[in-house]
Scaffold this active site. Structure first.
Site, PDB file in Angstrom:
ATOM      1  N   GLY A  46      26.802 -39.760 -83.353  1.00  0.00           N
ATOM      2  CA  GLY A  46      26.979 -38.434 -82.772  1.00  0.00           C
ATOM      3  C   GLY A  46      27.435 -38.572 -81.334  1.00  0.00           C
ATOM      4  N   GLN A  51      28.474 -36.022 -72.690  1.00  0.00           N
ATOM      5  CA  GLN A  51      28.491 -37.490 -72.636  1.00  0.00           C
ATOM      6  C   GLN A  51      29.851 -38.055 -72.256  1.00  0.00           C
ATOM      7  OE1 GLN A  51      26.505 -37.999 -76.692  1.00  0.00           O
ATOM      8  NE2 GLN A  51      25.696 -39.740 -75.525  1.00  0.00           N
ATOM      9  N   CYS A  93      20.813 -43.856 -77.759  1.00  0.00           N
ATOM     10  CA  CYS A  93      21.809 -42.928 -77.245  1.00  0.00           C
ATOM     11  C   CYS A  93      22.902 -43.725 -76.539  1.00  0.00           C
ATOM     12  CB  CYS A  93      21.129 -41.968 -76.264  1.00  0.00           C
ATOM     13  SG  CYS A  93      22.255 -40.752 -75.569  1.00  0.00           S
ATOM     14  N   LEU A  94      24.148 -43.370 -76.772  1.00  0.00           N
ATOM     15  CA  LEU A  94      25.259 -44.081 -76.126  1.00  0.00           C
ATOM     16  C   LEU A  94      25.166 -43.989 -74.605  1.00  0.00           C
ATOM     17  CD1 LEU A  94      28.273 -42.976 -78.384  1.00  0.00           C
ATOM     18  CD2 LEU A  94      27.124 -45.197 -78.394  1.00  0.00           C
ATOM     19  N   HIS A 135      19.139 -34.180 -81.642  1.00  0.00           N
ATOM     20  CA  HIS A 135      19.453 -35.042 -80.490  1.00  0.00           C
ATOM     21  C   HIS A 135      20.702 -34.508 -79.764  1.00  0.00           C
ATOM     22  CE1 HIS A 135      19.810 -39.276 -78.703  1.00  0.00           C
ATOM     23  NE2 HIS A 135      20.991 -38.741 -78.424  1.00  0.00           N
ATOM     24  N   GLU A 136      21.709 -34.111 -80.544  1.00  0.00           N
ATOM     25  CA  GLU A 136      22.964 -33.627 -79.950  1.00  0.00           C
ATOM     26  C   GLU A 136      22.783 -32.272 -79.280  1.00  0.00           C
ATOM     27  OE1 GLU A 136      25.430 -35.610 -79.551  1.00  0.00           O
ATOM     28  OE2 GLU A 136      24.408 -37.116 -80.757  1.00  0.00           O
ATOM     29  N   HIS A 139      21.401 -32.680 -75.958  1.00  0.00           N
ATOM     30  CA  HIS A 139      22.421 -33.056 -74.966  1.00  0.00           C
ATOM     31  C   HIS A 139      23.106 -31.816 -74.396  1.00  0.00           C
ATOM     32  CE1 HIS A 139      22.833 -37.384 -74.764  1.00  0.00           C
ATOM     33  NE2 HIS A 139      22.899 -37.526 -76.077  1.00  0.00           N
TER      34      HIS A 139
HETATM   35 CO    CO Z   1      22.595 -39.230 -77.195  1.00  0.00          CO
END
Ligand code: CO
Length: 172
Positions: A46, A51, A93-94, A135-136, A139
């Protein structure tokens, strides 16, 4: 292959609430395509617009990397209901490389979102999909998974998080 650069913990854009998307269609598609490309390039399941430095309510999700059939593009998504039942599952998470932790979240959610043409949809999700969507959406509200950990667990991670934030500060 061109793709966006991932913003790392400590970058202020990760803490901003995204703006609602009002323009759809051909103006939106190139951004979505580039987000999908970036997600694939980074091996993510995702990716949310903040991000990649874009403060908008947009996320792309692909629970099974390598299979385009599971790709979902969420515009202006919001959770309309969730189960009382929760489950704990390990997240990463990236934007927070090198850190993984178990996060407790509702097991089942219902969401409302728009697609890239602006059409409204509802979706019921459980399992990994529900996990990723929550999670998204976090963000998009400026929330990161480490915010959802216990104080004790966060205290343990603090040195690593500081290190990441320092790195982000140097690059910007
Ligand atoms: Co993340």
């Amino acid at each position: 292959m061109h793709s966006f650069e991932i913003r790392i913990y400590g970058d202020e854009v990760l803490r901003k609430k995204g703006e609602r998307v009002e323009t759809f269609g051909s103006e939106l598609s190139p951004l979505l395509d580039e987000m999908v490309e970036t997600m694939i390039h980074e091996d993510g399941v995702g990716l949310a617009a903040p991000q990649v430095g874009i403060s908008k309510l947009i996320s792309v999700i692909n629970p099974e990397p390598g299979k385009n059939s599971t790709l979902i593009k969420l515009i202006n998504p919001r959770i309309i209901s969730h189960s009382d039942e929760t489950e704990s599952f390990e997240e990463g998470c990236l934007s927070i490389p090198g850190i993984r932790a178990n996060v407790v979240r509702p097991s089942v959610i219902r969401i409302e979102f728009q697609d890239e043409e602006g059409r409204k949809h509802r979706l019921k999700a459980d399992g990994l999909l529900a996990r990723i969507i929550q999670h998204e959406i976090d963000h998009l509200n400026g929330v990161l998974f480490v915010d959802r950990l216990s104080l004790a667990k966060r205290a343990l991670l603090r040195p690593k998080l500081r290190e990441l934030a320092k790195r982000a500060g140097r690059e910007s």
